[in-house]
Every structure is written in C-alpha cells, then in structure tokens.
Motif scaffolding. Structure first.
Motif, PDB file in Angstrom:
ATOM      1  N   GLY A 117       0.791  -1.230   0.000  1.00 39.37           N
ATOM      2  CA  GLY A 117       0.000   0.000   0.000  1.00 39.37           C
ATOM      3  C   GLY A 117       0.818   1.272   0.000  1.00 39.37           C
ATOM      4  N   THR A 118       0.374   2.217   0.831  1.00 43.79           N
ATOM      5  CA  THR A 118       1.045   3.508   0.837  1.00 43.79           C
ATOM      6  C   THR A 118       2.414   3.440   1.507  1.00 43.79           C
ATOM      7  OG1 THR A 118      -0.013   4.126   2.900  1.00 43.79           O
ATOM      8  CG2 THR A 118      -1.145   4.747   0.884  1.00 43.79           C
ATOM      9  N   GLY A 119       2.593   2.444   2.351  1.00 40.23           N
ATOM     10  CA  GLY A 119       3.932   2.223   2.899  1.00 40.23           C
ATOM     11  C   GLY A 119       4.317   3.164   4.033  1.00 40.23           C
ATOM     12  N   SER A 120       3.322   3.696   4.755  1.00 43.90           N
ATOM     13  CA  SER A 120       3.706   4.602   5.850  1.00 43.90           C
ATOM     14  C   SER A 120       4.312   3.830   7.024  1.00 43.90           C
ATOM     15  CB  SER A 120       2.519   5.453   6.289  1.00 43.90           C
ATOM     16  OG  SER A 120       1.583   4.718   7.033  1.00 43.90           O
ATOM     17  N   LEU A 121       3.912   2.573   7.221  1.00 43.32           N
ATOM     18  CA  LEU A 121       4.557   1.759   8.260  1.00 43.32           C
ATOM     19  C   LEU A 121       5.997   1.446   7.851  1.00 43.32           C
ATOM     20  CD1 LEU A 121       1.653   1.586   9.333  1.00 43.32           C
ATOM     21  CD2 LEU A 121       1.979  -0.856   9.665  1.00 43.32           C
ATOM     22  N   LEU A 141     -10.175   7.134  11.683  1.00 45.15           N
ATOM     23  CA  LEU A 141      -9.853   6.095  12.663  1.00 45.15           C
ATOM     24  C   LEU A 141      -8.586   5.346  12.253  1.00 45.15           C
ATOM     25  CD1 LEU A 141     -10.462   4.433  15.162  1.00 45.15           C
ATOM     26  CD2 LEU A 141     -12.077   3.064  13.802  1.00 45.15           C
ATOM     27  N   HIS A 142      -8.472   5.036  10.962  1.00 49.80           N
ATOM     28  CA  HIS A 142      -7.289   4.281  10.508  1.00 49.80           C
ATOM     29  C   HIS A 142      -6.014   5.088  10.765  1.00 49.80           C
ATOM     30  CE1 HIS A 142      -5.759   1.166   7.348  1.00 49.80           C
ATOM     31  NE2 HIS A 142      -5.044   1.165   8.457  1.00 49.80           N
ATOM     32  N   GLU A 143      -6.065   6.385  10.505  1.00 53.27           N
ATOM     33  CA  GLU A 143      -4.863   7.194  10.731  1.00 53.27           C
ATOM     34  C   GLU A 143      -4.496   7.226  12.214  1.00 53.27           C
ATOM     35  OE1 GLU A 143      -2.586   8.127   8.735  1.00 53.27           O
ATOM     36  OE2 GLU A 143      -1.447   9.191  10.284  1.00 53.27           O
ATOM     37  N   VAL A 157      -0.161   4.739  16.087  1.00 51.36           N
ATOM     38  CA  VAL A 157       0.268   3.757  17.092  1.00 51.36           C
ATOM     39  C   VAL A 157       1.045   2.620  16.423  1.00 51.36           C
ATOM     40  CG1 VAL A 157      -0.561   2.067  18.775  1.00 51.36           C
ATOM     41  CG2 VAL A 157      -1.610   4.343  18.651  1.00 51.36           C
ATOM     42  N   GLU A 158       0.539   2.128  15.296  1.00 46.64           N
ATOM     43  CA  GLU A 158       1.211   1.009  14.624  1.00 46.64           C
ATOM     44  C   GLU A 158       2.659   1.339  14.274  1.00 46.64           C
ATOM     45  OE1 GLU A 158      -2.154   0.255  11.498  1.00 46.64           O
ATOM     46  OE2 GLU A 158      -0.940  -1.572  11.667  1.00 46.64           O
ATOM     47  N   ARG A 159       2.889   2.557  13.804  1.00 42.55           N
ATOM     48  CA  ARG A 159       4.247   2.920  13.352  1.00 42.55           C
ATOM     49  C   ARG A 159       5.240   2.810  14.505  1.00 42.55           C
ATOM     50  NH1 ARG A 159       1.102   7.673  10.791  1.00 42.55           N
ATOM     51  NH2 ARG A 159       0.417   6.669   8.866  1.00 42.55           N
TER      52      ARG A 159
HETATM   53  C1  GAR Z   1      -1.796  -0.675   8.262  1.00 47.36           C
HETATM   54  O1  GAR Z   1      -2.836  -0.149   9.042  1.00 47.36           O
HETATM   55  C2  GAR Z   1      -1.706  -2.165   8.447  1.00 47.36           C
HETATM   56  O2  GAR Z   1      -1.956  -2.604   9.743  1.00 47.36           O
HETATM   57  C3  GAR Z   1      -2.779  -2.627   7.509  1.00 47.36           C
HETATM   58  O3  GAR Z   1      -2.595  -1.855   6.365  1.00 47.36           O
HETATM   59  C4  GAR Z   1      -2.121  -0.576   6.772  1.00 47.36           C
HETATM   60  C5  GAR Z   1      -0.901  -0.239   5.943  1.00 47.36           C
HETATM   61  O4  GAR Z   1      -0.624   1.122   6.027  1.00 47.36           O
HETATM   62  N1  GAR Z   1      -2.694  -4.029   7.245  1.00 47.36           N
HETATM   63  C6  GAR Z   1      -3.760  -4.808   7.126  1.00 47.36           C
HETATM   64  O5  GAR Z   1      -4.892  -4.420   7.198  1.00 47.36           O
HETATM   65  C7  GAR Z   1      -3.428  -6.255   6.851  1.00 47.36           C
HETATM   66  N2  GAR Z   1      -4.590  -7.075   7.099  1.00 47.36           N
HETATM   67  P1  GAR Z   1       0.550   1.748   5.146  1.00 47.36           P
HETATM   68  O6  GAR Z   1       0.408   1.252   3.721  1.00 47.36           O
HETATM   69  O7  GAR Z   1       0.362   3.227   5.291  1.00 47.36           O
HETATM   70  O8  GAR Z   1       1.836   1.276   5.773  1.00 47.36           O
END
Ligand code: GAR
Length: 200
Positions: A10-14, A165-167, A172-174
């Motif tokens: 995806g966007t790869g922010s993690l 909510l996702h942001e 926290v995830e980062r």
């Molecule tokens: C994150 O929230 C990660 O937990 C989720 O995708 C997002 C990726 O964000 N993963 C899932 O839902 C996997 N089931 P990013 O592209 O900005 O890093």
C-alpha cells in the motif's frame, strides 16, 4: 544489525516509519529489501532510503503455489533474520511459512482476535466498538491468527470515518511495530503453546 525484509502492498507509511527507526543510532536492525505484490507507493519510500525493492505479483504466475515459491526465493536472496509484513494484503503460502514461520511479524489495525482480515478498521467501525487498536503478532497460516506479541488500544471517536480512525491507529502502529521488531531482535520470542511473548 539484524536483517529485515519488509513486505508491503500500500502507501507504505509503516515501512517509512520502520526505515526511519532503523536510522536511529543503536536500533538493532536494518531494512535490507522491500517486496511488493503490486505497483504501490511503498516502493517510493524504499527508493528514497536507497533500499532495494522487488515485485512478485500473483498475476504473473499460473498457480498460487508458484507465486508462493517465487516470493520465498526472492526474499531468501536477502537472507533476512526477520520478515515484516507492513500492510501486505495477501496471505503468505506454505512455502513461505515453511521457511520463515516464527520469524514473520505483522501489524494489524485492530485488537485481534476481533476484526481480522483486510477490513479491520471498517469492520470495527461498523460493529460500533468504542475502543479498537493495533496488534503486532507472528504470522501463521491463518488470517491474523498468529501469536500476539503486543497490543495497544486506540479510542473510536463518535465522528470517526474509516480514514480518521485508521490514521489514529496507524500512528500507534508505526511506533509499536518498530518497538516490537527491536525487542524481538534484542530479546527473542518465547513460545508457550499457541501463545508467544517477547522474552524481555
Ligand atoms: C496498516 O494499518 C496495516 O496494519 C494494515 O494496512 C495498513 C498499511 O498502512 N494491514 C492490514 O490491514 C493487513 N490485514 P501503510 O500502507 O500506510 O503502511
């Protein structure tokens, strides 16, 4: 430092946050490669950091098993100590798990075992929970069923939509993902049946 291969879709922010963490003096790991399954923004963060990346796309293979073996071989070429799935939106196959199970760390945007799968944030919002969160866990053959290493709660606000909510969860995830990866590298994981914990 320990060698990390990061898989993303995806966007790869993690990914970007993990790369940033690895540049801190004393961080015990480095990102040696990024793998993606499709064209996505994550590779831009790899380029910006000078990290090599590769694509292994399911559509280029006749069978899922061929894709699984190709991904396994591509990752093997970088000799990772740990594989991190950071927004990688596909299930890993038996060849990959056979080689790396126990050394694959995933971040999920919900408090597992609630709301597994590809829509953890939307599902939590639709259910109406008032607290959700982030889970970092080891990957097994199930959908977000592997042993949990760390979790952190995140409140749902009344006016949240999926994006807001996702942001809030991703903030926290980062941090949690970078902290757990460092802790796993430094201290290892203790398994106890289906459960696991970092051996602090
Ligand atoms: C994150 O929230 C990660 O937990 C989720 O995708 C997002 C990726 O964000 N993963 C899932 O839902 C996997 N089931 P990013 O592209 O900005 O890093």
């Amino acid at each position: 430092p320990a060698r990390l291969v990061v898989l993303a879709s995806g966007t790869g922010s993690l990914l970007r946050a993990l790369i940033a963490a690895t540049t801190d003096a004393g961080y015990p790991a480095e990102v040696v490669a990024v793998g993606v399954d499709r064209t996505c923004a994550a590779t831009g963060h790899a380029d910006a950091a000078g990290v090599p990346w590769f694509t292994v796309a399911p559509g280029d293979y006749a069978r899922r098993a061929d894709w699984d073996r190709a991904l396994t071989a591509a990752v093997r070429g970088y000799h990772p100590d740990l594989v991190v799935t950071a927004g990688f939106m596909r299930l890993l196959g038996p060849a990959f798990l056979g080689e790396y199970q126990g050394r694959i760390v995933n971040s999920h945007p919900a408090l597992l075992p609630s709301f597994p799968g590809a829509h953890g944030v939307a599902d939590a919002l639709a259910y109406g929970v008032k607290i959700t969160g982030a889970t970092v866990h080891l990957v097994d053959e199930g959908v977000d069923t592997g042993p949990i290493l760390a979790q952190e709660a995140v409140p749902v606000h009344p006016d949240d939509d999926e994006a807001t909510l996702h942001e809030r969860i991703k903030v926290v995830e980062r941090r949690l993902l970078a902290d757990v990866v460092a802790a796993v590298v430094r201290h290892g994981v203790v398994s106890d049946g289906r459960k696991a914990r970092i051996s602090w």
